[in-house]
Write an enzyme that holds these catalytic residues in place. Structure first.
Site, PDB file in Angstrom:
ATOM      1  N   LYS A  22     -31.941  26.713  25.121  1.00 21.65           N
ATOM      2  CA  LYS A  22     -32.072  25.301  24.712  1.00 21.65           C
ATOM      3  C   LYS A  22     -30.778  24.527  24.958  1.00 21.65           C
ATOM      4  O   LYS A  22     -30.800  23.432  25.516  1.00 21.65           O
ATOM      5  CB  LYS A  22     -32.440  25.230  23.223  1.00 21.65           C
ATOM      6  CG  LYS A  22     -32.345  23.833  22.642  1.00 21.65           C
ATOM      7  CD  LYS A  22     -32.644  23.801  21.170  1.00 21.65           C
ATOM      8  CE  LYS A  22     -31.507  24.201  20.279  1.00 21.65           C
ATOM      9  NZ  LYS A  22     -30.499  23.168  20.010  1.00 21.65           N
ATOM     10  N   ASN A  23     -29.662  25.097  24.538  1.00 19.04           N
ATOM     11  CA  ASN A  23     -28.417  24.326  24.621  1.00 19.04           C
ATOM     12  C   ASN A  23     -27.935  24.149  26.066  1.00 19.04           C
ATOM     13  O   ASN A  23     -27.266  23.159  26.370  1.00 19.04           O
ATOM     14  CB  ASN A  23     -27.333  24.961  23.753  1.00 19.04           C
ATOM     15  CG  ASN A  23     -27.614  24.740  22.272  1.00 19.04           C
ATOM     16  OD1 ASN A  23     -28.454  23.916  21.909  1.00 19.04           O
ATOM     17  ND2 ASN A  23     -26.932  25.490  21.421  1.00 19.04           N
ATOM     18  N   CYS A 117     -24.466  15.090  10.197  1.00 20.47           N
ATOM     19  CA  CYS A 117     -25.334  16.197  10.575  1.00 20.47           C
ATOM     20  C   CYS A 117     -25.420  17.217   9.460  1.00 20.47           C
ATOM     21  O   CYS A 117     -24.656  17.191   8.523  1.00 20.47           O
ATOM     22  CB  CYS A 117     -24.824  16.826  11.855  1.00 20.47           C
ATOM     23  SG  CYS A 117     -26.058  17.886  12.558  1.00 20.47           S
ATOM     24  N   ARG A 122     -19.298  16.488  12.423  1.00 18.12           N
ATOM     25  CA  ARG A 122     -19.228  16.881  13.839  1.00 18.12           C
ATOM     26  C   ARG A 122     -18.677  15.723  14.657  1.00 18.12           C
ATOM     27  O   ARG A 122     -19.414  14.976  15.278  1.00 18.12           O
ATOM     28  CB  ARG A 122     -20.609  17.323  14.338  1.00 18.12           C
ATOM     29  CG  ARG A 122     -21.097  18.538  13.592  1.00 18.12           C
ATOM     30  CD  ARG A 122     -22.502  18.916  13.965  1.00 18.12           C
ATOM     31  NE  ARG A 122     -22.602  19.635  15.221  1.00 18.12           N
ATOM     32  CZ  ARG A 122     -23.730  20.191  15.675  1.00 18.12           C
ATOM     33  NH1 ARG A 122     -24.835  20.075  14.985  1.00 18.12           N
ATOM     34  NH2 ARG A 122     -23.755  20.827  16.821  1.00 18.12           N
ATOM     35  N   ILE A 124     -16.733  13.489  17.627  1.00 19.37           N
ATOM     36  CA  ILE A 124     -16.801  13.570  19.093  1.00 19.37           C
ATOM     37  C   ILE A 124     -15.512  13.021  19.713  1.00 19.37           C
ATOM     38  O   ILE A 124     -15.500  12.584  20.862  1.00 19.37           O
ATOM     39  CB  ILE A 124     -18.058  12.889  19.683  1.00 19.37           C
ATOM     40  CG1 ILE A 124     -18.116  11.422  19.298  1.00 19.37           C
ATOM     41  CG2 ILE A 124     -19.329  13.572  19.282  1.00 19.37           C
ATOM     42  CD1 ILE A 124     -19.015  10.657  20.255  1.00 19.37           C
ATOM     43  N   ASP A 305     -24.093  30.099  15.628  1.00 19.80           N
ATOM     44  CA  ASP A 305     -25.547  29.929  15.582  1.00 19.80           C
ATOM     45  C   ASP A 305     -26.285  31.211  15.181  1.00 19.80           C
ATOM     46  O   ASP A 305     -27.503  31.194  15.001  1.00 19.80           O
ATOM     47  CB  ASP A 305     -26.075  29.421  16.936  1.00 19.80           C
ATOM     48  CG  ASP A 305     -25.752  27.950  17.150  1.00 19.80           C
ATOM     49  OD1 ASP A 305     -25.196  27.316  16.234  1.00 19.80           O
ATOM     50  OD2 ASP A 305     -26.053  27.433  18.253  1.00 19.80           O
ATOM     51  N   ARG A 397     -37.440  22.907  16.438  1.00 16.40           N
ATOM     52  CA  ARG A 397     -36.490  22.238  17.338  1.00 16.40           C
ATOM     53  C   ARG A 397     -35.965  23.210  18.386  1.00 16.40           C
ATOM     54  O   ARG A 397     -35.562  22.787  19.472  1.00 16.40           O
ATOM     55  CB  ARG A 397     -35.299  21.708  16.540  1.00 16.40           C
ATOM     56  CG  ARG A 397     -35.619  20.501  15.698  1.00 16.40           C
ATOM     57  CD  ARG A 397     -34.377  19.994  15.027  1.00 16.40           C
ATOM     58  NE  ARG A 397     -33.308  19.867  16.008  1.00 16.40           N
ATOM     59  CZ  ARG A 397     -32.049  19.581  15.715  1.00 16.40           C
ATOM     60  NH1 ARG A 397     -31.689  19.385  14.470  1.00 16.40           N
ATOM     61  NH2 ARG A 397     -31.140  19.486  16.653  1.00 16.40           N
TER      62      ARG A 397
HETATM   63  C1  UD1 Z   1     -22.752  23.343  20.352  1.00  5.85           C
HETATM   64  C2  UD1 Z   1     -24.157  23.816  20.112  1.00  5.85           C
HETATM   65  C3  UD1 Z   1     -24.335  24.331  18.695  1.00  5.85           C
HETATM   66  C4  UD1 Z   1     -23.274  25.377  18.387  1.00  5.85           C
HETATM   67  C5  UD1 Z   1     -21.878  24.867  18.717  1.00  5.85           C
HETATM   68  C6  UD1 Z   1     -20.802  25.929  18.594  1.00  5.85           C
HETATM   69  C7  UD1 Z   1     -25.421  22.407  21.598  1.00  5.85           C
HETATM   70  C8  UD1 Z   1     -26.425  21.315  21.738  1.00  5.85           C
HETATM   71  N1  UD1 Z   1     -25.065  22.725  20.360  1.00  5.85           N
HETATM   72  O1  UD1 Z   1     -22.531  22.249  19.468  1.00  5.85           O
HETATM   73  O2  UD1 Z   1     -25.639  24.883  18.568  1.00  5.85           O
HETATM   74  O3  UD1 Z   1     -23.330  25.694  17.008  1.00  5.85           O
HETATM   75  O4  UD1 Z   1     -21.827  24.394  20.085  1.00  5.85           O
HETATM   76  O5  UD1 Z   1     -21.090  27.006  19.424  1.00  5.85           O
HETATM   77  O6  UD1 Z   1     -25.012  22.998  22.558  1.00  5.85           O
HETATM   78  N2  UD1 Z   1     -15.114  19.240  17.409  1.00  5.85           N
HETATM   79  C9  UD1 Z   1     -14.150  18.275  17.193  1.00  5.85           C
HETATM   80  N3  UD1 Z   1     -14.144  17.176  18.021  1.00  5.85           N
HETATM   81  C10 UD1 Z   1     -15.008  17.012  19.040  1.00  5.85           C
HETATM   82  C11 UD1 Z   1     -15.989  18.009  19.261  1.00  5.85           C
HETATM   83  C12 UD1 Z   1     -16.020  19.121  18.425  1.00  5.85           C
HETATM   84  O7  UD1 Z   1     -13.341  18.393  16.277  1.00  5.85           O
HETATM   85  O8  UD1 Z   1     -14.942  16.002  19.744  1.00  5.85           O
HETATM   86  C13 UD1 Z   1     -15.161  20.442  16.538  1.00  5.85           C
HETATM   87  C14 UD1 Z   1     -16.473  20.578  15.760  1.00  5.85           C
HETATM   88  O9  UD1 Z   1     -16.428  19.842  14.550  1.00  5.85           O
HETATM   89  C15 UD1 Z   1     -16.530  22.063  15.513  1.00  5.85           C
HETATM   90  C16 UD1 Z   1     -15.896  22.646  16.786  1.00  5.85           C
HETATM   91  O10 UD1 Z   1     -15.141  21.583  17.368  1.00  5.85           O
HETATM   92  O11 UD1 Z   1     -15.727  22.422  14.409  1.00  5.85           O
HETATM   93  C17 UD1 Z   1     -16.876  23.185  17.796  1.00  5.85           C
HETATM   94  O12 UD1 Z   1     -17.865  22.231  18.047  1.00  5.85           O
HETATM   95  P1  UD1 Z   1     -18.612  22.127  19.465  1.00  5.85           P
HETATM   96  O13 UD1 Z   1     -18.358  23.373  20.246  1.00  5.85           O
HETATM   97  O14 UD1 Z   1     -18.263  20.827  20.087  1.00  5.85           O
HETATM   98  O15 UD1 Z   1     -20.129  22.103  19.024  1.00  5.85           O
HETATM   99  P2  UD1 Z   1     -21.298  21.267  19.694  1.00  5.85           P
HETATM  100  O16 UD1 Z   1     -21.064  21.127  21.155  1.00  5.85           O
HETATM  101  O17 UD1 Z   1     -21.561  20.059  18.879  1.00  5.85           O
END
Ligand code: UD1
Length: 430
Positions: A22-23, A117, A122, A124, A305, A397
Site C-alpha cells: 500500500k505505502n 492524525c 506528524r 511535514i 507499523d 484502509r
Molecule cells: C510512512 C508510512 C507509515 C509508517 C511510517 C514510518 C506511508 C503512507 N506511511 O509514514 O505507515 O508508519 O512511514 O515507517 O508510507 N517527521 C518529521 N518531519 C517531517 C516528516 C516526518 O519530524 O517532515 C517525523 C515523524 O513525525 C516521525 C518520523 O519523522 O516521527 C518518521 O515519519 P515518516 O517516515 O515521515 O512517516 P510517514 O512517511 O508519514
C-alpha cells in the site's frame, strides 16, 4: 457500521497470498502523473487508501482507467488544476505526495495541509525544507501549502530525521529539477526503493535508493512505463504474527523475505520457526512464546507499523517484555482495548511493559487505527470466546479481504453489520 466478529482459539493453517504494498503504491500512483504518457501499474492492493488516492488524481484532471481490481492505467496529460483538496488529504495524508509530483512536473502545486492524525503529531517540515532547498517558494495560508518555482535547481539536502514521506516527496520533485540533487540521511524502506525504481522506469536518474544517500540527476521529461508494485511487508508480517498468536502453521506467499528480516528475527526470538523460500516464508509456532525486547526503528529496524501486532503476541508470551516506540509518540492507543481482553500492559512514556498472560478473553473492542485494528483482530483469533472488533473501517484502509484471507486459513471470522448478525454467528460457532 461494519464489525468483525471472531471466535478465537483455532490455529491458522494453510497458505495465504500477500498483495501489493500500500505505502509503495500510494507514492507510485502520485508519481505516475509526472509524465504525459500513459502509465500502467500492476499489483495494486484494492484497499480504501488506494481508491482515495485514485480519486485525488482524478480530482486534478488526470485520466484514471481501472483495468481490474489490481491494475490501473493513468494518464496525466489532461491535468487541469494543481490544487489537491482537503477532502482527500483528510482521508489519506499520503495525498501530500501529489505536492512533490506536481511541483516536479509543473513547478507549482497546492495541497491542503494534512490535519492531526491518530498516531501522534506528524509534521511535514522536512518535506517543505526539501522543496525550499530545490528553489521553490513554499507558503502556508488558509489551510493550503503552496509551492512554486521558476525552475527547480538540484542541491544537497540533509534530512534531520529519517522520514519515508520526505525522502519520497523530495525525490519526486528532484527527479525533474535541473542538475544533481543529493539527499542525505534518506529513508531506506523497501517502498522508497520501489518508488525510485518506478521513476527510473519512466526515465528518471535516481541512484542509491535503499542506502542513506540518494543521488538524483534531474531530467526534463518522463515517459510511459508498465510497473508492478512490490509485495506488502506489513500485510505479510501481520499474517506471520497471526500464525504465531494462534500456534498455527502458515505459508505466507508472494513476499520478499529480505524485507521481512526484522519481523522474522523477532519471531525466532520468541521461539517460533520461520522457514524462508525464494518468495515465501513459512511460520510454525507450536508452543507458548517467550518474552523479548523490541524497539521500533527506521528500516532495516523493526517497523513501527508492526508494533501493535508485536505487542499482541508478547501479551500472551511467557514473562515480561518491553516494546519501545521510537517513531510516533501516540501509538499505544490500542493498549486499553487489549486490556479489556485480559492483557497486562503498562505504558510509561514511549515504552510498553508487557507481562504475558496465559490467554486473552474475547471482548468488544474498537480499532483505534489501521495497524492497531489488525493487531486486535490477531488478539481475537487467539482469545477464548467471542471478540467483536468495531470501527473496522480503519483496517480496510490497508488490508484487502482481510477476513476472507483469515477464514481461508481456518479462522472463524465474519464481517457483520448488526447485532442480529453477531448473534447468528455466535449461535453458529457455539
Ligand atoms: C510512512 C508510512 C507509515 C509508517 C511510517 C514510518 C506511508 C503512507 N506511511 O509514514 O505507515 O508508519 O512511514 O515507517 O508510507 N517527521 C518529521 N518531519 C517531517 C516528516 C516526518 O519530524 O517532515 C517525523 C515523524 O513525525 C516521525 C518520523 O519523522 O516521527 C518518521 O515519519 P515518516 O517516515 O515521515 O512517516 P510517514 O512517511 O508519514
Amino acid at each position: 457500521m461494519e464489525q468483525y466478529v471472531i471466535k478465537g482459539g483455532t490455529p491458522l493453517v494453510g497458505e495465504v497470498e500477500i498483495g501489493g504494498a500500500k505505502n509503495a503504491a500510494l507514492a507510485i500512483l502520485a508519481a505516475s502523473i509526472m509524465t504525459d504518457e500513459t502509465v500502467t501499474i500492476e499489483n495494486l492492493p484494492d484497499v480504501r487508501d488506494i481508491n482515495v488516492m485514485l480519486h485525488a488524481i482524478e480530482g486534478i484532471g488526470a485520466i484514471v482507467d481501472r483495468i481490474d481490481a489490481h491494475t490501473v492505467k493513468i494518464n496525466g496529460s489532461t491535468i487541469s488544476g494543481m490544487l489537491v483538496d482537503y477532502e482527500y488529504i483528510k482521508k489519506i495524508r499520503a495525498s501530500y505526495y501529489l505536492l512533490g509530483a506536481l511541483l516536479g512536473k509543473y513547478k507549482k502545486a497546492q495541497v491542503a495541509l494534512p490535519g492531526g492524525c491518530d498516531i501522534g503529531s506528524r509534521p511535514i517540515d522536512l518535506h517543505l525544507k526539501g522543496f525550499r532547498a530545490l528553489g521553490a517558494e513554499v507558503d502556508i495560508s488558509h489551510g493550503l501549502i503552496s509551492a512554486a518555482a521558476e525552475h527547480l535547481e538540484g542541491t544537497h539536502i540533509y534530512l534531520d530525521k529519517v522520514s519515508v514521506g520526505a525522502t519520497i516527496n523530495i525525490m519526486m520533485a528532484a527527479a525533474m529539477a535541473d542538475g544533481k540533487t543529493i539527499i542525505e540521511n534518506a529513508a531506506k524502506e523497501p517502498h522508497v526503493v520501489d518508488v525510485a525504481n518506478f521513476l527510473n522506469s519512466m526515465g528518471a536518474g535516481i541512484r542509491g535508493a535503499g542506502t542513506d544517500v540518494i543521488r538524483i540527476v534531474g531530467v526534463e521529461k518522463l515517459h510511459k512505463t508498465q510497473y508492478t508494485v512490490i509485495p506488502d511487508q506489513i500485510e505479510a508480517g501481520t499474517f506471520m504474527f497471526a500464525a504465531a498468536a494462534t500456534k498455527g502453521d502458515v505459508m505466507v506467499k508472494n513476499v520478499i523475505p529480505k524485507h521481512l528480516e526484522a519481523t522474522t528475527a523477532k519471531l525466532l526470538e520468541v521461539g517460533c520457526e520461520v522457514e524462508e523460500f525464494d518468495d515465501a516464508v513459512r511460520v510454525v509456532c507450536s508452543k507458548r512464546m517467550r518474552h523479548t525486547q523490541v524497539t521500533t526503528l527506521p528500516y532495516p529496524g523493526f517497523p513501527t507499523d508492526m508494533q501493535p501486532q508485536m505487542s499482541v503476541i508478547l501479551g500472551i508470551a511467557e514473562g515480561t517484555s518491553t516494546v519501545t516506540e521510537s517513531i510516533f509518540e501516540n501509538r499505544f492507543r490500542y493498549v486499553d482495548e487489549l486490556t479489556r481482553m485480559g492483557a497486562d500492559i503498562k505504558v510509561e512514556s514511549n515504552i510498553a511493559i508487557i507481562a504475558g498472560v496465559e490467554r486473552y478473553t474475547g471482548a468488544r473492542v474498537s480499532a483505534p487505527d489501521l495497524r492497531a485494528g489488525a493487531a486486535l483482530v490477531i488478539a481475537g483469533l487467539a482469545a477464548d470466546g467471542i471478540t467483536v472488533v468495531d470501527d473496522i473501517y480503519y483496517i480496510e484502509r490497508g488490508y484487502e479481504h482481510f477476513e476472507e484471507k483469515l477464514a481461508s486459513l481456518g479462522a472463524q471470522i465474519e464481517k457483520v453489520s448488526s447485532e442480529k448478525e453477531i448473534q447468528k454467528f455466535t449461535l453458529k460457532v457455539s
